[in-house]
Design an enzyme around this catalytic site. Structure first.
Site, PDB file in Angstrom:
ATOM      1  N   ARG A 102       1.259   5.694  -0.515  1.00 28.88           N
ATOM      2  CA  ARG A 102       0.406   7.054  -1.332  1.00 28.88           C
ATOM      3  C   ARG A 102       1.820   7.672  -2.307  1.00 28.88           C
ATOM      4  O   ARG A 102       2.320   8.222  -1.300  1.00 28.88           O
ATOM      5  CB  ARG A 102      -0.162   7.899  -0.648  1.00 28.88           C
ATOM      6  N   LYS A 120       0.344  -1.152  -0.024  1.00 28.77           N
ATOM      7  CA  LYS A 120      -0.066   0.092   0.102  1.00 28.77           C
ATOM      8  C   LYS A 120       1.201   1.091  -0.271  1.00 28.77           C
ATOM      9  O   LYS A 120       1.763   1.999   1.007  1.00 28.77           O
ATOM     10  CB  LYS A 120      -0.813  -0.140   1.445  1.00 28.77           C
TER      11      LYS A 120
END
Length: 311
Positions: A193, A191
């Protein structure tokens, strides 16, 4: 030995007592009008080996104070040895300084339990292994993996399964479960960003196409990461996604989030007493860890090996 229960999870304490074939010690744990906690033990505990069963789950501060006051009451009543049995150890996620001027609350709570008078600690699936080192007293960390692996094997016999860690930090836990499942394949949800204000991108490391994916984690709180990981796995071609988590914190809208997700089922243990929403949810199932805790308590009392439970 004697078993004493606080108010955090009476059904689990009663199940442990039944497994040990012992009654729970008679005690009053109540509140004054201003919410101060008062504890009175109604049995003689002088010279006894006493186990205090108390999860420090929501409301975390109340349950922690109950535990500390129970330990203090037992120490002043001349108990020979006091073991704090924490099926769920709260504040465990604050185990390091993620930034300047922040606390390491897990160490603070460890100090409080030790100072109150506990001689030993027994917990289940601590969020980070180094928390054992925060205590200056013997600490046993039990694993929920044997309970979960038995359930997975019963439900997925003959089906292609892949054990999945929902983040890079949980790889060790996922690998340990995969090993118990005849060295099942392992996958990781990466994960990241890319920049502030943009949604997270989830990449799947490993082959999950056409396989039944088992997400494994120690704590499910808001369930956001778990549900997002499940959606990413389905997009990658997984035949189905189930999640197994030891501690069902399930705060806020977590239950509703699970029910609207692509998860087939979320399996948690009774280390934390489930609230009404979790107990009634069609997608949430609860496994008991009472036999595991009871067996560990019996072995500690008998001065025999606890680690051999996981051989």
């Amino acid at each position: 030995m004697k078993l004493l229960s606080g108010n955090s999870n009476p059904p689990l304490a009663q199940a442990i007592a039944s497994y040990c074939e012992l009654p729970l010690t008679q005690a009053s744990v109540r509140r004054f009008a201003d919410e101060e906690i008062f504890v009175e033990i109604h049995e003689n505990v002088r010279g006894e080996d006493v186990f205090v069963i108390q999860s420090t789950s929501y409301p975390a501060n109340d349950n922690l104070m109950e535990l500390l006051i129970c330990i203090d009451a037992l120490r002043r009543a001349s108990a020979k040895r006091i073991t704090a049995v924490l099926p769920y150890f709260g504040y465990a996620r604050q185990d390091r300084k993620p930034g300047p001027r922040t606390p390491i609350s897990a160490k603070l709570v460890a100090n409080l339990i030790t100072t109150a008078g506990a001689n030993r600690v027994l917990s289940v699936d601590l969020h980070a292994g180094q928390i054992q080192g925060f205590f200056d007293i013997p600490t046993d960390n039990l694993y929920g993996a044997p309970v979960m692996s038995a359930d997975i094997q019963a439900r997925f016999t003959g089906k292609p399964i892949t054990v999945v860690s929902p983040d890079v930090g949980g790889v060790v836990r996922a690998r340990a479960l995969a090993k118990r499942l005849d060295n099942a394949p392992l996958a990781i949800v990466d994960k990241r960003r890319e920049r502030a204000g943009e949604s997270e991108v989830m990449n799947i490391i490993g082959d999950v196409e056409g396989r039944f994916c088992i997400l494994i984690d120690d704590i499910v709180d808001s369930a956001g990461t778990l549900c997002n990981a499940a959606a990413a796995l389905k997009e990658a071609g997984a035949a189905g996604v189930m999640a197994y988590c030891t501690h069902g914190v399930l705060s806020g809208g977590a239950v509703a989030r699970v029910e609207t997700s692509v998860l087939t089922e979320l399996v948690i243990t009774d280390s934390i007493a489930p609230d009404e929403a979790a107990a009634k949810s069609a997608k949430i199932r609860i496994l008991t860890i009472a036999p595991l805790l009871a067996e560990a308590i019996t072995r500690i009392a008998d001065e025999s090996s606890v680690s051999s439970l996981f051989d």
